[in-house]
Scaffold this active site. Structure first.
Site, PDB file in Angstrom:
ATOM      1  N   GLN A 178       0.705  -1.136   0.054  1.00  0.00           N
ATOM      2  CA  GLN A 178       0.093   0.016   0.031  1.00  0.00           C
ATOM      3  C   GLN A 178       0.793   1.398   0.070  1.00  0.00           C
ATOM      4  OE1 GLN A 178      -2.304   1.760   3.393  1.00  0.00           O
ATOM      5  NE2 GLN A 178      -4.181   1.025   2.251  1.00  0.00           N
ATOM      6  N   TYR A 215      -6.066  11.001   4.165  1.00  0.00           N
ATOM      7  CA  TYR A 215      -4.650  11.253   3.627  1.00  0.00           C
ATOM      8  C   TYR A 215      -4.494  11.970   2.323  1.00  0.00           C
ATOM      9  CZ  TYR A 215      -3.734   8.249   7.581  1.00  0.00           C
ATOM     10  OH  TYR A 215      -4.002   7.810   8.740  1.00  0.00           O
ATOM     11  N   ARG A 256      -7.640   2.306  -2.729  1.00  0.00           N
ATOM     12  CA  ARG A 256      -8.509   2.432  -1.723  1.00  0.00           C
ATOM     13  C   ARG A 256      -9.061   3.720  -1.549  1.00  0.00           C
ATOM     14  NH1 ARG A 256      -7.893   0.955   4.863  1.00  0.00           N
ATOM     15  NH2 ARG A 256      -9.176  -0.597   4.718  1.00  0.00           N
ATOM     16  N   GLY A 307      -9.251  -7.365   9.365  1.00  0.00           N
ATOM     17  CA  GLY A 307      -8.182  -6.802  10.113  1.00  0.00           C
ATOM     18  C   GLY A 307      -7.686  -7.141  11.453  1.00  0.00           C
ATOM     19  N   ARG A 308      -8.690  -6.301  12.421  1.00  0.00           N
ATOM     20  CA  ARG A 308      -8.418  -6.766  13.977  1.00  0.00           C
ATOM     21  C   ARG A 308      -8.270  -8.385  14.138  1.00  0.00           C
ATOM     22  NH1 ARG A 308     -11.803  -1.870  15.571  1.00  0.00           N
ATOM     23  NH2 ARG A 308     -12.752  -2.583  13.305  1.00  0.00           N
TER      24      ARG A 308
END
Length: 345
Positions: free
Chosen positions: A101, A180, A225, A314-315
């Site tokens: 990424q 971002y 993304r 993810g987590r």
């Protein structure tokens, strides 16, 4: 089998088939060394999850100017390439696939990370709040980028893609989500320009399409993304949906590997009908990775319903390196705890 859709192979392209539809979501851990190099612990961390269909790495800085957090890894020097090559080799030895990424934080930064210089952003609009992992430092006013600086960023994304290919990554994901730098161009709150890089849906999206074109010159498999709604590091503007509508429809012509939902919770429905992934699916017709609070059950449903082709976890993958095998054999999962963020297992 209840979760059968997750274990179907998926053909991402003629050259790349994933062994299942479970994707390891990109998760920033801030555990690189002081030179932004990946560590041996990071190698074990990624290699240990190679039974997922695809690993998407944590965000990799495309330049020193891209930094916004401590100890985040990079991909702009030969040393970074060599460090990541050790990881991709190990992932491939374990029959895994991994994308890098590519990331620039833009205004989500502070001069402490940038040799005293202001962060760059589309417009000089400050981000309110405290800089994470600091002693109460506050974000300041970023520097509005010149056209020359915008062109430099596009080149740096392209160079990072070339470095990722040299480092052995199977592809790259352009990080244009979560408030971002690239995402800042896509939202009216942060892009108040009146030149060729702002002021309309076409102009605001321009940088992302130029980054995609430049990156595709250097590597075959490219994903993007996106966070269509302004929910992180941004303020909502009703005009943003028009930018997203335009962007997603044009992405159909870009021959991408996928579009990836950039959300912590996909059910976040403000200003949209249905989930964010369902909204993306309504306009973009290529491969879609759903992300944001999914588990094996909801991921299987999303695939069965046609909302997504792949599901990012993810987590739970932080807590369970053997997540895929546990789901396959219906073994109980270790419950994620925030303390796990401070260790790589």
């Amino acid at each position: 089998m209840k979760y059968a859709p997750l274990f179907e192979p998926y053909k991402l392209s003629e050259q790349l088939t994933l062994k299942n539809r479970i994707v390891m979501a990109p998760m920033n851990r801030s555990m690189a060394d002081e030179e932004f190099l990946p560590t041996a612990a990071m190698m074990n961390y990624y290699a240990g999850r190679a039974d997922t269909g695809l690993i998407i790495s944590e965000s990799l800085m495309i330049s020193q100017n891209a930094q916004g957090y401590p100890n985040t890894p990079a991909i702009y020097l030969a040393e970074h390439v060599a460090g990541w090559r050790k990881i991709t080799d190990k992932v491939h030895e374990n029959d895994g696939k991994i994308f890098a990424q590519l990331w620039h934080t833009g205004r989500v930064s502070h001069p402490i990370y940038l040799a005293g210089q202001q962060p760059w952003a589309p417009s000089a609009v400050p981000l309110e709040g405290r800089v994470p992992r600091t002693d109460n430092l506050q974000y300041g006013i970023p520097k509005e980028m010149t056209e020359q600086e915008i062109k430099l960023i596009i080149t740096e994304f392209a160079n990072a893609a070339a470095n990722a290919k040299e480092a052995g990554f199977d592809g790259v994901e352009i990080h244009a989500a979560n408030g971002y730098l690239l995402d800042q161009f896509l939202h009216w709150d942060t892009n108040r320009r009146t030149d060729a890089w702002g002021g309309s849906e076409e102009n605001m999206s321009r940088i992302l399409f130029e980054v995609i074109d430049a990156v595709k010159q250097n590597i075959t498999h490219v994903g993007v993304r996106l966070s269509p709604v302004a929910y992180l590091n941004l303020k909502h503007d009703e005009r943003d949906i028009l930018v997203s509508n335009y962007l997603l429809q044009r992405l159909n012509d870009c021959n991408l590997s996928y579009v990836h939902t950039g959300m912590f919770e996909d059910t976040y429905q403000a200003h949209l009908q249905g989930s964010v992934t369902q909204y993306i699916k309504s306009l973009y017709h290529g491969t879609i990775i759903a992300c944001g609070g999914y588990n094996a059950e909801s991921g299987s449903i999303a695939i069965n319903q046609g909302d997504a082709n792949l599901v990012a976890i993810g987590r739970p993958l932080i807590a369970n390196p053997d997540y895929v095998e546990k789901i396959r054999t219906k073994k109980p999962l270790t419950v994620y705890d925030a303390e796990m963020l401070n260790q790589l297992i």
